[in-house]
Motif scaffolding. Structure first.
Motif, PDB file in Angstrom:
ATOM      1  N   LEU A  59       2.941 -14.329   7.755  1.00  0.00           N
ATOM      2  CA  LEU A  59       2.827 -13.148   6.891  1.00  0.00           C
ATOM      3  C   LEU A  59       3.975 -13.082   5.896  1.00  0.00           C
ATOM      4  CD1 LEU A  59       1.942 -10.540   9.651  1.00  0.00           C
ATOM      5  CD2 LEU A  59       0.371 -11.505   7.972  1.00  0.00           C
ATOM      6  N   TYR A  60       3.662 -12.724   4.663  1.00  0.00           N
ATOM      7  CA  TYR A  60       4.706 -12.514   3.665  1.00  0.00           C
ATOM      8  C   TYR A  60       4.183 -11.534   2.621  1.00  0.00           C
ATOM      9  CZ  TYR A  60       2.159 -15.340   0.310  1.00  0.00           C
ATOM     10  OH  TYR A  60       1.213 -15.816  -0.548  1.00  0.00           O
ATOM     11  N   GLY A  61       5.068 -10.935   1.880  1.00  0.00           N
ATOM     12  CA  GLY A  61       4.674 -10.027   0.818  1.00  0.00           C
ATOM     13  C   GLY A  61       5.329  -8.664   0.964  1.00  0.00           C
ATOM     14  N   PRO A  62       5.035  -7.757   0.051  1.00  0.00           N
ATOM     15  CA  PRO A  62       5.701  -6.460   0.029  1.00  0.00           C
ATOM     16  C   PRO A  62       5.102  -5.426   0.980  1.00  0.00           C
ATOM     17  CG  PRO A  62       4.245  -6.636  -1.828  1.00  0.00           C
ATOM     18  CD  PRO A  62       4.223  -7.983  -1.134  1.00  0.00           C
ATOM     19  N   THR A  94       0.870  -1.177   0.000  1.00  0.00           N
ATOM     20  CA  THR A  94       0.000   0.000   0.000  1.00  0.00           C
ATOM     21  C   THR A  94       0.906   1.225   0.000  1.00  0.00           C
ATOM     22  OG1 THR A  94      -0.093   0.273   2.401  1.00  0.00           O
ATOM     23  CG2 THR A  94      -1.725  -1.206   1.420  1.00  0.00           C
ATOM     24  N   SER A  95       0.301   2.391  -0.103  1.00  0.00           N
ATOM     25  CA  SER A  95       1.093   3.618  -0.061  1.00  0.00           C
ATOM     26  C   SER A  95       1.451   3.990   1.374  1.00  0.00           C
ATOM     27  CB  SER A  95       0.336   4.764  -0.732  1.00  0.00           C
ATOM     28  OG  SER A  95      -0.888   4.979  -0.053  1.00  0.00           O
ATOM     29  N   SER A  96       0.961   3.224   2.351  1.00  0.00           N
ATOM     30  CA  SER A  96       1.210   3.509   3.759  1.00  0.00           C
ATOM     31  C   SER A  96       1.498   2.203   4.497  1.00  0.00           C
ATOM     32  CB  SER A  96      -0.011   4.233   4.345  1.00  0.00           C
ATOM     33  OG  SER A  96       0.308   4.760   5.608  1.00  0.00           O
ATOM     34  N   TYR A  97       1.008   2.069   5.728  1.00  0.00           N
ATOM     35  CA  TYR A  97       1.240   0.897   6.559  1.00  0.00           C
ATOM     36  C   TYR A  97      -0.079   0.266   6.983  1.00  0.00           C
ATOM     37  CZ  TYR A  97       5.825   3.023   7.208  1.00  0.00           C
ATOM     38  OH  TYR A  97       7.048   3.567   6.997  1.00  0.00           O
ATOM     39  N   TYR A  98      -0.034  -1.041   7.275  1.00  0.00           N
ATOM     40  CA  TYR A  98      -1.121  -1.708   7.980  1.00  0.00           C
ATOM     41  C   TYR A  98      -0.833  -1.469   9.459  1.00  0.00           C
ATOM     42  CZ  TYR A  98      -2.050  -4.087   3.595  1.00  0.00           C
ATOM     43  OH  TYR A  98      -2.328  -4.360   2.288  1.00  0.00           O
ATOM     44  N   SER A  99      -1.723  -0.818  10.169  1.00  0.00           N
ATOM     45  CA  SER A  99      -1.508  -0.492  11.577  1.00  0.00           C
ATOM     46  C   SER A  99      -2.164  -1.540  12.469  1.00  0.00           C
ATOM     47  CB  SER A  99      -2.119   0.871  11.908  1.00  0.00           C
ATOM     48  OG  SER A  99      -1.483   1.875  11.177  1.00  0.00           O
ATOM     49  N   LEU A 158       9.131 -13.106   1.452  1.00  0.00           N
ATOM     50  CA  LEU A 158       9.027 -13.239   0.017  1.00  0.00           C
ATOM     51  C   LEU A 158       9.290 -14.652  -0.506  1.00  0.00           C
ATOM     52  CD1 LEU A 158      10.817  -9.931  -0.917  1.00  0.00           C
ATOM     53  CD2 LEU A 158       8.369 -10.366  -0.790  1.00  0.00           C
ATOM     54  N   GLN A 159      10.040 -15.448   0.230  1.00  0.00           N
ATOM     55  CA  GLN A 159      10.396 -16.765  -0.279  1.00  0.00           C
ATOM     56  C   GLN A 159       9.441 -17.810   0.281  1.00  0.00           C
ATOM     57  OE1 GLN A 159      14.433 -17.469   0.685  1.00  0.00           O
ATOM     58  NE2 GLN A 159      15.212 -15.949  -0.742  1.00  0.00           N
ATOM     59  N   LEU A 160       8.757 -18.505  -0.595  1.00  0.00           N
ATOM     60  CA  LEU A 160       7.847 -19.561  -0.172  1.00  0.00           C
ATOM     61  C   LEU A 160       8.398 -20.904  -0.599  1.00  0.00           C
ATOM     62  CD1 LEU A 160       4.407 -18.062  -1.169  1.00  0.00           C
ATOM     63  CD2 LEU A 160       5.527 -18.041   1.045  1.00  0.00           C
ATOM     64  N   ASN A 161       8.142 -21.912   0.222  1.00  0.00           N
ATOM     65  CA  ASN A 161       8.541 -23.249  -0.200  1.00  0.00           C
ATOM     66  C   ASN A 161       7.371 -23.911  -0.924  1.00  0.00           C
ATOM     67  OD1 ASN A 161       6.798 -24.343   1.717  1.00  0.00           O
ATOM     68  ND2 ASN A 161       8.400 -24.546   3.262  1.00  0.00           N
ATOM     69  N   SER A 162       7.521 -25.146  -1.309  1.00  0.00           N
ATOM     70  CA  SER A 162       6.513 -25.805  -2.135  1.00  0.00           C
ATOM     71  C   SER A 162       5.188 -26.024  -1.427  1.00  0.00           C
ATOM     72  CB  SER A 162       7.046 -27.153  -2.634  1.00  0.00           C
ATOM     73  OG  SER A 162       7.348 -27.981  -1.528  1.00  0.00           O
ATOM     74  N   SER A 163       5.151 -25.971  -0.107  1.00  0.00           N
ATOM     75  CA  SER A 163       3.899 -26.185   0.617  1.00  0.00           C
ATOM     76  C   SER A 163       3.172 -24.873   0.902  1.00  0.00           C
ATOM     77  CB  SER A 163       4.159 -26.937   1.922  1.00  0.00           C
ATOM     78  OG  SER A 163       4.948 -26.144   2.789  1.00  0.00           O
TER      79      SER A 163
END
Length: 131
Positions: free
Chosen positions: A92-95, A75-80, A113-118
């Motif tokens: 939790l993962y992602g940008p 997002t352009s800000s933060y999840y508070s 950012l790195q996920l395994n096969s499961s």
């Protein structure tokens, strides 16, 4: 999003999704529910998270992470949020970036950012940021 009826959804599964981000059950005491159709992991936005640095997204994070790995969109800000357990953090993962606590002195940038096969976070990176 798109939902499809499934009689295979157990009562415990749809009752655990109190925010109805993945499952919507017409009768909470019976097997079967509408299940969100998606090829990826759960998105934090499905549970009502805004990521505007104003809305308290704590309940959305708690509901989403109780079901498994959760993608945190940018997002352009933060999840508070007011708190984050180690178990929630591991799901939790992602940008996206999450602000934990009431002040800007307590910002955690979460990037998983790195996920395994499961489809579970294989590597978790946390960095404390002081402003």
């Amino acid at each position: 999003g798109l939902f499809r009826w499934s009689e295979a959804v157990l009562v415990a599964d749809h009752q655990a999704d109190t925010a109805q981000g993945v499952f919507v059950a017409p009768n909470p005491a019976e097997v079967g529910a509408w299940r969100r159709v998606d090829s990826g992991d759960i998105s934090l936005r499905w549970f009502g998270a805004k990521g505007d640095d104003v809305t308290d997204d704590t309940a959305a994070v708690a509901a989403a992470t109780s079901l498994g790995p959760v993608y945190v969109p940018a997002t352009s800000s933060y999840y508070s949020i007011t708190s984050l357990t180690p178990a929630q953090q591991q799901n939790l993962y992602g940008p996206g970036e999450i602000r934990v606590g009431a002040t800007r002195q307590e910002i955690w940038e979460l990037r998983f950012l790195q996920l395994n096969s499961s489809s579970t976070p294989a590597q978790a990176h946390s960095r404390r940021v002081s402003l």
